[in-house]
Design a protein around this motif. Structure first.
Motif, PDB file in Angstrom:
ATOM      1  N   GLN A 149     -45.058  40.437 -68.212  1.00  0.00           N
ATOM      2  CA  GLN A 149     -44.771  39.174 -67.533  1.00  0.00           C
ATOM      3  C   GLN A 149     -44.148  39.432 -66.164  1.00  0.00           C
ATOM      4  OE1 GLN A 149     -45.584  35.911 -68.548  1.00  0.00           O
ATOM      5  NE2 GLN A 149     -45.099  35.686 -66.369  1.00  0.00           N
ATOM      6  N   LYS A 159     -47.279  39.976 -59.169  1.00  0.00           N
ATOM      7  CA  LYS A 159     -48.636  39.723 -58.657  1.00  0.00           C
ATOM      8  C   LYS A 159     -48.736  38.330 -58.065  1.00  0.00           C
ATOM      9  CE  LYS A 159     -52.946  37.965 -60.109  1.00  0.00           C
ATOM     10  NZ  LYS A 159     -53.329  36.726 -60.840  1.00  0.00           N
ATOM     11  N   GLU A 160     -48.148  37.332 -58.728  1.00  0.00           N
ATOM     12  CA  GLU A 160     -48.204  35.958 -58.236  1.00  0.00           C
ATOM     13  C   GLU A 160     -47.478  35.807 -56.902  1.00  0.00           C
ATOM     14  OE1 GLU A 160     -49.974  33.436 -59.283  1.00  0.00           O
ATOM     15  OE2 GLU A 160     -50.831  34.754 -60.806  1.00  0.00           O
ATOM     16  N   TYR A 215     -53.157  46.026 -58.766  1.00  0.00           N
ATOM     17  CA  TYR A 215     -52.824  45.183 -59.919  1.00  0.00           C
ATOM     18  C   TYR A 215     -53.699  45.547 -61.121  1.00  0.00           C
ATOM     19  CZ  TYR A 215     -52.566  41.133 -62.983  1.00  0.00           C
ATOM     20  OH  TYR A 215     -52.421  40.331 -64.088  1.00  0.00           O
ATOM     21  N   ASN A 222     -46.923  40.396 -63.857  1.00  0.00           N
ATOM     22  CA  ASN A 222     -47.698  39.222 -63.442  1.00  0.00           C
ATOM     23  C   ASN A 222     -46.922  38.342 -62.466  1.00  0.00           C
ATOM     24  OD1 ASN A 222     -50.241  39.526 -64.686  1.00  0.00           O
ATOM     25  ND2 ASN A 222     -49.406  38.915 -66.655  1.00  0.00           N
TER      26      ASN A 222
END
Length: 234
Positions: free
Chosen positions: A219, A225-226, A191, A222
């Motif tokens: 976005q 990643k979440e 990441y 991310n």
């Protein structure tokens, strides 16, 4: 003016006379020139991918316009369409060999004038255009790989862009270019690597239009990643 000279002229910024402008005005002019260079290069490589199967469909042109409208101004969309049609006309009138050389030369100019993060953003827009109709056939895929090679983008980074808008956990791992079996530290490093090259600030000098696209791309990164963090309880 021949299109080859036109490419060189638009991608190589003309020298400025010292003392004629304020620093702010010079910076604004530089940003506009870089933004124009980016758009021109994007339309050149888009023309190559669109024509990869030997056909130019109205539906494909509509997809290009639709993709541009998400991030670019009306003026830029119009200018992009004009460049695209000019490239199609050049290919038709001058032949594939000359046209291909123009595309390759343009990519080389991009390598010389736009840094790696900017070239990745250009490739991201190109992938969006190629997939705007909901599919990406083998000829479009091969042509996109050609462009990535000419732009000196690493193959695994192109591959990750194909999963940018995916919404599954597997898509998230592929986007971050890391194995589901990787350790937590390896995932975090993956990441961090994505942040380093894809952060919107890296393309700030290419203008607001490009920044909007970069922010949307970031976005997605991310979001991926979440999904991974949640699955791992991080």
């Amino acid at each position: 003016m021949g299109i080859g000279k036109w490419i060189s002229g638009i991608l190589v910024r003309p020298a400025e006379e010292p003392g004629k402008e304020t620093v702010a005005a010079k910076n604004a002019e530089t940003t506009k020139a870089d933004a124009d260079n980016f758009l021109f290069a994007l339309m050149v490589v888009a023309s190559y991918v669109i024509q990869a199967d030997g056909k130019i469909l109205k539906s494909e042109l509509a997809c290009v316009e639709q993709t541009l409208r998400r991030d670019f101004s009306e003026e830029t969309v119009k200018k992009g369409g004009e460049i695209l049609l000019r490239m199609f006309s050049f290919a038709k009138n001058q032949g594939n060999e000359r046209y291909l050389q123009i595309v390759v030369d343009c990519c080389q100019q991009v390598v010389n004038t736009i840094d790696y993060s900017g070239r990745l953003q250009l490739l991201n827009f190109l992938v969006q255009i190629a997939r705007a109709d909901g599919q990406m056939d083998d000829t479009e895929m091969a042509a996109t790989r050609d462009v990535a090679m000419w732009l000196q983008i690493q193959g695994h980074e192109l591959h990750s862009l194909f999963y940018l808008t995916g919404d599954t956990l597997d898509d998230a791992y592929r986007l971050l270019d890391v194995s589901p079996q990787a350790t937590d530290d390896e995932v975090k490093q993956a990441y961090a690597n994505m942040v380093q090259i894809h952060h919107p600030d890296r393309v700030a000098g290419l203008g607001d239009d490009v920044m909007r696209g970069a922010q949307r791309k970031f976005q997605y990164i991310n979001d991926a990643k979440e999904r991974i963090w949640k699955a791992r309880g991080l």
